[in-house]
Design a protein around this motif. Structure first.
Motif, mmCIF file in Angstrom:
data_model
loop_
_atom_site.group_PDB
_atom_site.id
_atom_site.type_symbol
_atom_site.label_atom_id
_atom_site.label_comp_id
_atom_site.label_asym_id
_atom_site.label_seq_id
_atom_site.Cartn_x
_atom_site.Cartn_y
_atom_site.Cartn_z
ATOM 1 N N VAL A 1 45.411 -77.314 1.035
ATOM 2 C CA VAL A 1 45.691 -76.276 -0.063
ATOM 3 C C VAL A 1 45.988 -77.102 -1.250
ATOM 4 N N ASN A 2 45.639 -75.904 -2.515
ATOM 5 C CA ASN A 2 46.064 -76.212 -3.964
ATOM 6 C C ASN A 2 47.114 -75.443 -4.288
ATOM 7 N N ARG A 3 48.388 -76.051 -4.069
ATOM 8 C CA ARG A 3 49.499 -75.221 -4.227
ATOM 9 C C ARG A 3 50.397 -75.527 -5.505
ATOM 10 N N SER A 4 50.915 -74.477 -5.944
ATOM 11 C CA SER A 4 52.000 -74.615 -7.193
ATOM 12 C C SER A 4 53.166 -74.515 -6.567
ATOM 13 N N PHE A 5 54.238 -74.578 -7.347
ATOM 14 C CA PHE A 5 55.479 -74.906 -7.178
ATOM 15 C C PHE A 5 56.292 -74.400 -8.335
ATOM 16 N N VAL A 6 57.401 -73.897 -8.070
ATOM 17 C CA VAL A 6 58.437 -73.624 -9.039
ATOM 18 C C VAL A 6 59.936 -74.162 -8.468
ATOM 19 N N ILE A 7 60.318 -74.835 -9.237
ATOM 20 C CA ILE A 7 61.674 -75.492 -8.798
ATOM 21 C C ILE A 7 62.680 -75.439 -9.782
ATOM 22 N N ASP A 8 63.816 -74.841 -9.096
ATOM 23 C CA ASP A 8 65.009 -74.707 -10.306
ATOM 24 C C ASP A 8 65.781 -75.909 -10.625
ATOM 25 N N ARG A 9 66.954 -75.780 -11.412
ATOM 26 C CA ARG A 9 67.555 -76.625 -12.114
ATOM 27 C C ARG A 9 68.341 -77.651 -11.002
ATOM 28 N N ILE B 1 61.895 -72.649 -5.342
ATOM 29 C CA ILE B 1 62.149 -71.098 -5.519
ATOM 30 C C ILE B 1 60.780 -70.140 -5.317
ATOM 31 N N ALA B 2 59.593 -70.991 -5.347
ATOM 32 C CA ALA B 2 58.361 -70.256 -5.346
ATOM 33 C C ALA B 2 57.156 -71.216 -5.064
ATOM 34 N N ARG B 3 56.282 -70.618 -4.326
ATOM 35 C CA ARG B 3 54.865 -71.455 -3.951
ATOM 36 C C ARG B 3 53.828 -70.312 -4.224
ATOM 37 N N TYR B 4 52.877 -70.807 -4.383
ATOM 38 C CA TYR B 4 51.413 -70.147 -4.622
ATOM 39 C C TYR B 4 50.159 -71.035 -4.234
ATOM 40 N N ASP B 5 49.213 -70.499 -3.421
ATOM 41 C CA ASP B 5 48.232 -71.286 -3.086
ATOM 42 C C ASP B 5 47.088 -70.565 -3.859
ATOM 43 N N LYS B 6 46.204 -71.255 -4.722
ATOM 44 C CA LYS B 6 45.241 -71.085 -5.611
ATOM 45 C C LYS B 6 44.187 -70.153 -4.648
ATOM 46 N N MET B 7 43.948 -68.769 -5.285
ATOM 47 C CA MET B 7 43.227 -67.826 -4.527
ATOM 48 C C MET B 7 41.760 -68.222 -4.584
ATOM 49 N N HIS B 8 41.278 -68.396 -5.873
ATOM 50 C CA HIS B 8 39.854 -68.640 -6.079
ATOM 51 C C HIS B 8 39.254 -69.965 -5.949
ATOM 52 N N MET B 9 38.500 -70.226 -5.263
ATOM 53 C CA MET B 9 37.732 -71.679 -5.214
ATOM 54 C C MET B 9 36.618 -72.008 -6.035
ATOM 55 N N PHE B 10 36.546 -73.086 -6.868
ATOM 56 C CA PHE B 10 35.816 -73.487 -7.607
ATOM 57 C C PHE B 10 34.298 -73.833 -7.136
ATOM 58 N N ALA C 1 57.899 -76.326 -13.383
ATOM 59 C CA ALA C 1 56.706 -75.475 -12.736
ATOM 60 C C ALA C 1 55.631 -76.644 -12.283
ATOM 61 N N ILE C 2 55.385 -77.057 -11.237
ATOM 62 C CA ILE C 2 54.426 -77.836 -10.831
ATOM 63 C C ILE C 2 53.060 -77.144 -10.671
ATOM 64 N N GLY C 3 52.016 -77.452 -11.622
ATOM 65 C CA GLY C 3 50.821 -76.869 -11.797
ATOM 66 C C GLY C 3 50.180 -76.567 -10.407
ATOM 67 N N SER C 4 49.924 -77.664 -9.757
ATOM 68 C CA SER C 4 49.621 -77.685 -8.271
ATOM 69 C C SER C 4 49.697 -79.114 -7.793
ATOM 70 N N LEU C 5 49.483 -79.052 -6.211
ATOM 71 C CA LEU C 5 49.439 -80.176 -5.746
ATOM 72 C C LEU C 5 48.651 -79.963 -4.573
#
Length: 275
Positions: free
Chosen positions: A96-104, A109-118, A81-85
């Motif tokens: 984009v500040n994007r998280s990934f989940v990578i399987d074995r 298998i999943a992507r998520y773009d950070k929703m709330h900007m600091f 699970a990459i926290g973000s790139l």
């Protein structure tokens, strides 16, 4: 029980070195018997000089850190699970500040773009305007993993309970909250917010963090955490050095907590207006 690893990192301004650090962490995690490795926000590049950072920010298809993570996952038979790139999604547009989940097998298998900007001005004199460079994500993300249903968030998202309410209602067994928290905000709020989010969602929280003084001059708080659904801290990697830690995720603990305090089952919708 599922064993996980959490990488506390001190990411710098060179993606090639950061990719090597991630691959090394995946190897250590696999050797330690982990089924899944979690890394912090901005695993691939941490550089507050945006003109310089722009020279290193790639598309998803060409990013060397993402490629290294996929190779390391497959080589070590471990999910990552990459926290973000930080990624470029269109030429000349915001990143984009994007998280990934990578399987074995190395598949994304999943992507998520950070929703709330600091976008904040701290009493310490630090000023951050994430929205100047990054485009906010628009939707939560959940994915089936070795831990069960995993919800994805990134750093500043932690301060917005509605997102975690949505993840709780989605039945998440664990929620990833990777971060690069500043020292002032970390000292004040990091532990209490992580524990609160675990309690609210009756889920494990896995919070991989950046730590120490970085090449771009910033300092991050560290204290990568694993918190159980009762709010108990199972792992705290401290605020000084990078490193790898391990924790056991027990699915029975989730059901025990949800039976003891069934807040998700007792939840009621709140009217949008209370006036």
């Amino acid at each position: 029980m599922t064993r996980i690893a959490i990488a506390q990192m001190q990411t710098g301004i060179d993606p090639v070195r950061n990719a090597a650090a991630l691959a090394d962490a995946a190897g250590q995690a696999a050797q330690g018997g982990a089924a899944m490795l979690f890394t912090p926000e901005m695993t691939g590049l941490l550089d507050r000089d945006r003109a310089r950072a722009a020279q290193s920010i790639c598309t998803e298809e060409t990013d060397p850190v993402l490629a290294a993570a996929r190779e390391a996952a497959a080589a070590n038979d471990i999910s990552v699970a990459i926290g973000s790139l930080a990624l470029r999604v269109d030429e000349g547009g915001k990143w984009v500040n994007r998280s990934f989940v990578i399987d074995r097998s190395g598949k994304i298998i999943a992507r998520y773009d950070k929703m709330h900007m600091f976008d904040v001005d701290l009493d310490s004199g630090e000023s951050w305007r994430e929205s100047n460079a990054y485009r906010a994500g628009e939707a939560p993300c959940v994915v089936d993993t070795a831990l069960g249903t995993l919800g994805l968030t990134v750093c500043y998202d932690i301060r917005f309970p509605a997102l975690f309410d949505a993840l709780g209602r989605a039945g998440c067994d664990a929620i990833a909250i990777p971060a690069a928290f500043t020292k002032p905000t970390g000292k004040a709020h990091w532990h209490i917010l992580q524990r609160a989010r675990a309690i609210e969602a009756s889920a494990y929280v896995v919070a991989a963090a950046q730590v120490g003084r970085h090449e771009d001059g910033r300092e991050t708080y560290g204290h990568s955490l694993v918190v159980d659904p009762w709010g108990e801290v199972l792992l705290d990697l401290g605020g000084e050095e990078p490193g790898i830690g391990f924790a056991e995720i027990d699915p029975q603990r989730i059901s025990q907590v949800r039976a003891q305090v069934p807040s998700l089952a007792n939840r009621r919708d709140i009217p949008k207006s209370i006036v």
